[in-house]
Design a protein around this motif. Structure first.
Motif, PDB file in Angstrom:
ATOM      1  N   ALA A   1      -2.000  -6.464   5.761  1.00 35.67           N
ATOM      2  CA  ALA A   1      -1.194  -7.677   5.609  1.00 35.67           C
ATOM      3  C   ALA A   1      -1.441  -8.632   6.772  1.00 35.67           C
ATOM      4  N   GLY A   2      -1.579  -8.088   7.991  1.00 34.57           N
ATOM      5  CA  GLY A   2      -1.840  -8.914   9.163  1.00 34.57           C
ATOM      6  C   GLY A   2      -3.186  -9.612   9.074  1.00 34.57           C
ATOM      7  N   HIS A   3      -4.184  -8.908   8.519  1.00 32.07           N
ATOM      8  CA  HIS A   3      -5.502  -9.529   8.345  1.00 32.07           C
ATOM      9  C   HIS A   3      -5.400 -10.715   7.386  1.00 32.07           C
ATOM     10  N   ALA A   4      -4.588 -10.549   6.346  1.00 37.46           N
ATOM     11  CA  ALA A   4      -4.407 -11.644   5.384  1.00 37.46           C
ATOM     12  C   ALA A   4      -3.727 -12.841   6.043  1.00 37.46           C
ATOM     13  N   ARG A   5      -2.743 -12.582   6.884  1.00 34.85           N
ATOM     14  CA  ARG A   5      -2.047 -13.689   7.571  1.00 34.85           C
ATOM     15  C   ARG A   5      -2.983 -14.392   8.551  1.00 34.85           C
TER      16      ARG A   5
ATOM     17  N   ARG B   1       5.620   1.854  -2.536  1.00 34.63           N
ATOM     18  CA  ARG B   1       6.961   1.980  -1.959  1.00 34.63           C
ATOM     19  C   ARG B   1       6.988   1.487  -0.519  1.00 34.63           C
ATOM     20  N   LEU B   2       5.910   1.727   0.206  1.00 36.05           N
ATOM     21  CA  LEU B   2       5.844   1.231   1.577  1.00 36.05           C
ATOM     22  C   LEU B   2       5.825  -0.294   1.589  1.00 36.05           C
TER      23      LEU B   2
ATOM     24  N   GLY C   1       9.072  -8.500   6.087  1.00 40.27           N
ATOM     25  CA  GLY C   1       8.427  -9.744   5.729  1.00 40.27           C
ATOM     26  C   GLY C   1       7.624  -9.682   4.450  1.00 40.27           C
ATOM     27  N   GLY C   2       7.447  -8.461   3.913  1.00 35.35           N
ATOM     28  CA  GLY C   2       6.688  -8.303   2.682  1.00 35.35           C
ATOM     29  C   GLY C   2       5.212  -8.610   2.858  1.00 35.35           C
ATOM     30  N   LEU C   3       4.491  -8.658   1.760  1.00 37.94           N
ATOM     31  CA  LEU C   3       3.061  -8.981   1.788  1.00 37.94           C
ATOM     32  C   LEU C   3       2.876 -10.499   1.665  1.00 37.94           C
ATOM     33  N   PRO C   4       1.962 -11.066   2.424  1.00 36.57           N
ATOM     34  CA  PRO C   4       1.693 -12.507   2.268  1.00 36.57           C
ATOM     35  C   PRO C   4       1.108 -12.793   0.889  1.00 36.57           C
TER      36      PRO C   4
ATOM     37  N   ASN D   1      -1.610 -14.049  -0.058  1.00 36.06           N
ATOM     38  CA  ASN D   1      -3.029 -13.739  -0.244  1.00 36.06           C
ATOM     39  C   ASN D   1      -3.343 -12.258  -0.041  1.00 36.06           C
ATOM     40  N   CYS D   2      -2.316 -11.411  -0.085  1.00 32.67           N
ATOM     41  CA  CYS D   2      -2.496  -9.955   0.008  1.00 32.67           C
ATOM     42  C   CYS D   2      -1.714  -9.317  -1.141  1.00 32.67           C
ATOM     43  N   ARG D   3      -2.402  -8.570  -1.984  1.00 35.47           N
ATOM     44  CA  ARG D   3      -1.698  -7.999  -3.126  1.00 35.47           C
ATOM     45  C   ARG D   3      -2.225  -6.607  -3.473  1.00 35.47           C
ATOM     46  N   LEU D   4      -1.382  -5.860  -4.161  1.00 31.09           N
ATOM     47  CA  LEU D   4      -1.723  -4.525  -4.627  1.00 31.09           C
ATOM     48  C   LEU D   4      -2.424  -4.632  -5.975  1.00 31.09           C
ATOM     49  N   VAL D   5      -3.489  -3.868  -6.166  1.00 32.03           N
ATOM     50  CA  VAL D   5      -4.221  -3.921  -7.428  1.00 32.03           C
ATOM     51  C   VAL D   5      -4.540  -2.512  -7.910  1.00 32.03           C
ATOM     52  N   TYR D   6      -4.611  -2.361  -9.243  1.00 33.69           N
ATOM     53  CA  TYR D   6      -5.067  -1.124  -9.878  1.00 33.69           C
ATOM     54  C   TYR D   6      -6.422  -1.412 -10.522  1.00 33.69           C
ATOM     55  N   GLY D   7      -6.845  -0.540 -11.401  1.00 32.04           N
ATOM     56  CA  GLY D   7      -8.041  -0.797 -12.189  1.00 32.04           C
ATOM     57  C   GLY D   7      -9.247   0.022 -11.764  1.00 32.04           C
ATOM     58  N   HIS D   8     -10.323  -0.147 -12.515  1.00 26.09           N
ATOM     59  CA  HIS D   8     -11.586   0.534 -12.276  1.00 26.09           C
ATOM     60  C   HIS D   8     -12.184   0.056 -10.961  1.00 26.09           C
ATOM     61  N   MET D   9     -12.583   0.994 -10.104  1.00 24.00           N
ATOM     62  CA  MET D   9     -13.101   0.643  -8.782  1.00 24.00           C
ATOM     63  C   MET D   9     -14.315  -0.270  -8.882  1.00 24.00           C
ATOM     64  N   GLY D  10     -15.159  -0.051  -9.874  1.00 17.97           N
ATOM     65  CA  GLY D  10     -16.340  -0.880 -10.010  1.00 17.97           C
ATOM     66  C   GLY D  10     -16.005  -2.343 -10.240  1.00 17.97           C
ATOM     67  N   GLU D  11     -14.951  -2.598 -11.012  1.00 23.11           N
ATOM     68  CA  GLU D  11     -14.550  -3.984 -11.278  1.00 23.11           C
ATOM     69  C   GLU D  11     -13.985  -4.640 -10.024  1.00 23.11           C
TER      70      GLU D  11
END
Length: 448
Positions: free
Chosen positions: A217-221, A250-251, A257-260, A262-272
């Motif tokens: 998150a800090g890198h995104a900020r 959960r973390l 302050g939550g996630l900025p 430009n920082c988000r959680l994603v699922y999906g196929h690793m290749g995509e």
């Protein structure tokens, strides 16, 4: 005399039974079967999921990216009955944890007693082998082919087998079967993207996991022009190869302050996800090898130390070891070509990928052309009389490899198939609830 060929490359398709016990192992097993059949992947794959705590959900199976391969849940007894049927398969791929592989080897040895022809049994590892080397290898001993994902692994595997006086010829060098995708090229059509590939159990401690999430998150900020993706393995309540007691979801909910934006959680196929990644960041995930295969700059974090418990010691000498501080300052890690070549990173920027499986295909063809001897695992009642019976019992087998029919009729006995499936899903859900929520609380209470 012409060399033997895999059925998939000549008269008929290669018929392969794949037994897996988690989402990642299903991915490895199904794709291994296709690679062994030839560059076209011309195999008929019969997929089976060994029922247990890590049985994947439909969503997890979809995220593996494996298509056109049917898969169903089975018990140990059901798998042995199907795989043991005469003439059913050309090969059996055991894509399971070591204990399960050992149990199935003994079970299949019993099923195939007296046979002059039987399937070729193949097993291996789903990724980086950084712990329990001897334990895992000896539990896999007895398979006709033990696949090593790199020259480095092949040498280590043979050393272990030679060191205990068992045959080394079963070790066959190849590569991870799920490497692939478009080689990396920077793009001005999307934001510069940093992907943090998390792991279910590395690190284990809440403080360390929270630290890594805060740094992402800090890198995104610090770089608002960039996009930072936190690539998740599973949703809370789902299980993977390793138990995840502290999900990053959960973390993130508790992050000050939550996630900025430009920082988000994603699922999906690793290749995509890798298709849109400019820097892959991880502690020691196998995703690092997928990233290196494409030529994507890959960062293996040293923030929590370089330790065997984290698995990042595997990357010593790779040129990938770095920290969030250095990434924040703009450092872009560059992999060492000699290290990548020895550690199974082939294809894309590093050399021909399909050729990595030629040795395994040739070995499979030779075995298919021969009358194979009975399966002969290193662990027997003579060599491991205090260890093996417990492993077999855990998978419902007696010491001689036969299914233990006593006590198999549980609370679902007498129910129809649909009702049994409902009971099993409920039981699995209760187990996962206990693992994810109750067990961590009990452990914390015990530390007070």
């Amino acid at each position: 005399m012409p060399e033997p060929t895999v059925p998939g490359s000549a008269e008929r398709l290669l018929r392969v039974a794949v037994l897996a016990d988690s989402d990642t192992r299903w991915k490895w097993g199904a794709l291994t079967a296709q690679r062994l059949a030839g560059p076209s992947g011309s195999a008929v794959v019969d997929g089976m999921l060994l029922r247990g705590r890590a049985t994947p959900t439909a969503r997890q199976l979809q995220d593996t990216g494996v298509a056109d391969a049917p898969v169903r849940e089975v018990t140990t007894a059901e798998f042995l009955a199907e795989a043991g049927a005469e003439g059913a398969y050309d090969a059996v791929v055991l894509a399971c944890v070591g204990g399960a592989v050992q149990a199935m080897l003994h079970g299949l040895a019993y099923q195939w007693q007296g046979r002059t022809r039987r399937p070729v049994v193949v097993t291996g590892y789903v990724g980086v082998v950084y712990e329990k080397l001897a334990d895992g290898l000896l539990l896999r001993n007895g398979a006709d082919m033990v696949l090593a994902n790199s020259a480095y692994d092949a040498d280590r595997f043979r050393d272990v087998y030679a060191g205990v006086g068992t045959r080394t010829g079963s070790v066959v060098e190849c590569a991870l079967p799920f490497l692939g995708g478009t080689p990396y090229a920077p793009s001005d059509e999307r934001p510069y993207t940093v992907t943090f590939a998390v792991q279910p159990s590395v690190p284990e401690v809440r403080r360390d996991r929270l630290y890594l999430l805060q740094r992402a998150a800090g890198h995104a900020r610090l770089h608002p022009e960039r996009e930072v993706l936190v690539k998740l393995r599973s949703k809370p309540g789902e299980q993977t190869t390793h138990i995840e007691e502290l999900p990053y979801q959960r973390l993130a909910d508790r992050l000050p302050g939550g996630l900025p934006d430009n920082c988000r959680l994603v699922y999906g196929h690793m290749g995509e996800v890798l298709d849109r990644t400019d820097v892959l960041v991880t502690v020691s995930s196998t995703a690092a090898l997928e990233s290196l295969h494409r030529g994507i700059p890959t960062a293996v974090l040293t923030d929590l130390g370089i330790r065997e418990a984290l698995g990042n010691h595997h990357f010593v000498g790779s040129g990938c070891l770095t920290s969030w501080d250095r990434l924040d300052a703009g450092e872009v890690p560059r992999a060492d070509p000699a290290w990548t070549a020895r550690h199974g990173v082939v294809g894309a920027a590093y050399g021909p990928y399909e050729s990595a499986f030629e040795g395994a295909r040739k070995r499979l063809a030779q075995l298919l052309a021969d009358e194979l001897p009975p399966l002969n695992p290193y662990y027997t009642s003579v060599t491991a009389g205090g260890y093996l019976p417990g492993i077999l019992a855990r998978y419902g087998l007696t010491p001689d490899g036969t299914p233990n029919t006593s006590g198999t009729a549980g609370s679902s006995a007498g129910l129809g198939g649909a009702a049994r499936r409902v009971v099993r899903r409920a039981a699995r859900g209760a187990y996962r609830q206990g693992v994810q929520r109750v067990a961590p609380v009990i452990r914390r209470m015990g530390q007070l």
